[in-house]
Enzyme design. Structure first.
Site, PDB file in Angstrom:
ATOM      1  N   THR A 167     -14.438 -12.042  50.449  1.00  0.00           N
ATOM      2  CA  THR A 167     -13.564 -13.050  49.840  1.00  0.00           C
ATOM      3  C   THR A 167     -14.011 -14.421  50.343  1.00  0.00           C
ATOM      4  O   THR A 167     -14.460 -14.545  51.476  1.00  0.00           O
ATOM      5  CB  THR A 167     -12.113 -12.777  50.310  1.00  0.00           C
ATOM      6  OG1 THR A 167     -11.688 -11.557  49.740  1.00  0.00           O
ATOM      7  CG2 THR A 167     -11.162 -13.890  49.922  1.00  0.00           C
ATOM      8  N   ARG A 195      -5.096  -3.648  40.099  1.00  0.00           N
ATOM      9  CA  ARG A 195      -4.685  -3.954  41.479  1.00  0.00           C
ATOM     10  C   ARG A 195      -4.749  -5.470  41.704  1.00  0.00           C
ATOM     11  O   ARG A 195      -5.735  -6.116  41.387  1.00  0.00           O
ATOM     12  CB  ARG A 195      -5.595  -3.230  42.468  1.00  0.00           C
ATOM     13  CG  ARG A 195      -5.290  -3.493  43.944  1.00  0.00           C
ATOM     14  CD  ARG A 195      -6.148  -4.584  44.532  1.00  0.00           C
ATOM     15  NE  ARG A 195      -6.015  -4.704  45.985  1.00  0.00           N
ATOM     16  CZ  ARG A 195      -6.558  -5.679  46.698  1.00  0.00           C
ATOM     17  NH1 ARG A 195      -7.283  -6.602  46.115  1.00  0.00           N
ATOM     18  NH2 ARG A 195      -6.398  -5.720  48.003  1.00  0.00           N
ATOM     19  N   VAL A 196      -3.699  -6.010  42.268  1.00  0.00           N
ATOM     20  CA  VAL A 196      -3.688  -7.426  42.637  1.00  0.00           C
ATOM     21  C   VAL A 196      -3.536  -7.494  44.152  1.00  0.00           C
ATOM     22  O   VAL A 196      -2.652  -6.842  44.723  1.00  0.00           O
ATOM     23  CB  VAL A 196      -2.533  -8.172  41.939  1.00  0.00           C
ATOM     24  CG1 VAL A 196      -2.410  -9.597  42.472  1.00  0.00           C
ATOM     25  CG2 VAL A 196      -2.763  -8.192  40.428  1.00  0.00           C
ATOM     26  N   ASP A 198      -3.892  -9.967  47.941  1.00  0.00           N
ATOM     27  CA  ASP A 198      -3.176 -11.100  48.544  1.00  0.00           C
ATOM     28  C   ASP A 198      -3.559 -12.439  47.946  1.00  0.00           C
ATOM     29  O   ASP A 198      -2.749 -13.381  47.930  1.00  0.00           O
ATOM     30  CB  ASP A 198      -3.493 -11.147  50.047  1.00  0.00           C
ATOM     31  CG  ASP A 198      -4.993 -11.347  50.307  1.00  0.00           C
ATOM     32  OD1 ASP A 198      -5.773 -10.481  49.885  1.00  0.00           O
ATOM     33  OD2 ASP A 198      -5.364 -12.380  50.896  1.00  0.00           O
ATOM     34  N   THR A 218      -8.929 -14.202  54.804  1.00  0.00           N
ATOM     35  CA  THR A 218      -9.781 -13.148  54.267  1.00  0.00           C
ATOM     36  C   THR A 218      -9.466 -11.865  55.031  1.00  0.00           C
ATOM     37  O   THR A 218      -9.063 -11.924  56.186  1.00  0.00           O
ATOM     38  CB  THR A 218     -11.283 -13.507  54.401  1.00  0.00           C
ATOM     39  OG1 THR A 218     -12.066 -12.311  54.274  1.00  0.00           O
ATOM     40  CG2 THR A 218     -11.620 -14.143  55.733  1.00  0.00           C
ATOM     41  N   GLY A 219      -9.654 -10.737  54.373  1.00  0.00           N
ATOM     42  CA  GLY A 219      -9.357  -9.465  55.021  1.00  0.00           C
ATOM     43  C   GLY A 219      -8.753  -8.495  54.025  1.00  0.00           C
ATOM     44  O   GLY A 219      -8.786  -8.743  52.810  1.00  0.00           O
ATOM     45  N   HIS A 220      -8.212  -7.427  54.532  1.00  0.00           N
ATOM     46  CA  HIS A 220      -7.670  -6.391  53.654  1.00  0.00           C
ATOM     47  C   HIS A 220      -6.370  -6.886  53.035  1.00  0.00           C
ATOM     48  O   HIS A 220      -5.382  -7.122  53.730  1.00  0.00           O
ATOM     49  CB  HIS A 220      -7.459  -5.106  54.457  1.00  0.00           C
ATOM     50  CG  HIS A 220      -7.222  -3.927  53.593  1.00  0.00           C
ATOM     51  ND1 HIS A 220      -6.057  -3.219  53.609  1.00  0.00           N
ATOM     52  CD2 HIS A 220      -8.004  -3.343  52.659  1.00  0.00           C
ATOM     53  CE1 HIS A 220      -6.142  -2.235  52.717  1.00  0.00           C
ATOM     54  NE2 HIS A 220      -7.312  -2.290  52.147  1.00  0.00           N
ATOM     55  N   GLY A 221      -6.377  -7.045  51.702  1.00  0.00           N
ATOM     56  CA  GLY A 221      -5.279  -7.713  51.016  1.00  0.00           C
ATOM     57  C   GLY A 221      -3.920  -7.093  51.253  1.00  0.00           C
ATOM     58  O   GLY A 221      -2.922  -7.802  51.419  1.00  0.00           O
TER      59      GLY A 221
HETATM   60  N1  GLY Z   1      -8.378 -10.262  50.595  1.00  0.00           N
HETATM   61  C1  GLY Z   1      -8.886  -9.910  49.356  1.00  0.00           C
HETATM   62  C2  GLY Z   1      -8.304  -8.707  48.770  1.00  0.00           C
HETATM   63  O1  GLY Z   1      -7.949  -7.789  49.485  1.00  0.00           O
HETATM   64  O2  GLY Z   1      -8.191  -8.648  47.574  1.00  0.00           O
END
Ligand code: GLY
Length: 306
Positions: A167, A195-196, A198, A218-221
């Site tokens: 990201t 899927r949406v 963060d 940035t990271g796991h949404g």
């Molecule tokens: N941070 C980006 C996502 O998980 O979509």
């Protein structure tokens, strides 16, 4: 200390063969964005410039280079926020545009809404005269290779996406002391259609308030959303923490509470900046006072003249 721009190219693990291009891209984007600020451009102009450059760079998971969803398609999310007014604009699960961040800015400036999604976002882009691009033009060989690998029996897409993000985002303070943030992503690899993450969600994928600061994460949404990471950083700054302290508190909380790793770039209204991450790496660069700072691993802060 003004103006300043800080950009990131994603937190996670960046394979050795991609580290150099990843670092080069964020430095180039910081330089391009800083030139906008130096010529009197607004913080919003600067963050959109930085993120547009990163979307056009196939090294990152945004725009061209986005990861693919489970069906092999590209669905992108982006957010822009103006710290003067708290106006923001976002697009989610949008297809067929080269620069979702520019479209997010149009949502902010040309509609009374904060977020447009999927087909509606694309129809809005068409109405605004934004050129539609073939999906193929956004897909790199690298993205297709990773998508195929994650469809193989025994593959663990969750593990692989935890390791490789990408990201992109930016925060800036302009010469007038206005703040802004922008973030853009293709999401997570082999995600479900629709899927949406963060990124387009205000307070999660970014926040900017002239009175407190600006953040792009940035990271796991899913982890970022659970802790509303961007607003959490600013909450700690409201309590008197520095951008660095606030970032570390928020990232530690996300790690402990929901086992999420990631990173942030942050500025405060005086132009104090930081780039912090709990993942192994994050490509970042900052431009201020004719100096470019950059790094990839913890503890790195290389400098060179702009
Ligand atoms: N941070 C980006 C996502 O998980 O979509």
């Amino acid at each position: 200390m003004l103006p300043v721009v800080v950009v990131h190219g994603g937190a996670g693990f960046i394979p050795r063969d991609r580290a150099e291009i990843s670092c080069a891209g964020v430095r180039e984007a910081a330089r391009g964005s800083y030139a906008v600020l130096k010529s009197g451009g607004s913080a919003v102009d600067a963050v959109v410039e930085a993120v547009t450059m990163l979307e056009n760079n196939p090294a990152y998971n945004a725009g061209k280079g986005s990861v693919l969803n489970v069906k092999g398609g590209v669905e992108m999310d982006a957010l822009v926020m103006d710290g003067r007014t708290l106006d923001s604009g976002a697009v989610s699960a949008v297809r067929g545009v080269a620069n979702p961040t520019q479209l997010a800015r149009m949502v902010m400036e040309k509609t009374s809404h904060l977020c447009l999604t999927a087909e509606g976002a694309l129809n809005f882009a068409r109405a605004m005269g934004v050129p539609e691009v073939p999906e193929e033009s956004l897909i790199t060989d690298y993205a297709r290779m990773r998508w195929k690998k994650n469809l193989e029996p025994g593959a663990n897409p969750v593990e692989s996406q935890m390791g490789k993000m990408g990201t992109v985002g930016a925060v800036a303070v302009d010469v007038e002391g206005n703040l802004a943030c922008a973030t853009s992503t293709g999401g997570i690899i082999n995600k479900m259609e629709g899927r949406v993450g963060d990124t387009p969600c205000i307070g999660c994928g970014g926040y900017a308030d002239n009175q407190i600061g600006a953040v792009s994460p940035t990271g796991h949404g899913e982890a970022i959303m659970k802790v509303t990471l961007s607003r959490l950083v600013l909450f700690h700054m409201e309590q008197g923490k520095s951008p660095k302290e606030a970032s570390d508190l928020a990232l530690d909380y996300m790690k402990e509470r929901v086992k999420g790793l990631g990173g942030v770039v942050v500025v405060d209204p005086k132009g104090t900046w930081t780039a912090r991450f709990s993942s192994l790496q994050m490509a970042w660069a900052a431009a201020q006072q004719e100096q470019l700072h950059y790094g990839l691993y913890h503890g790195e802060d290389f400098t060179e003249p702009i």
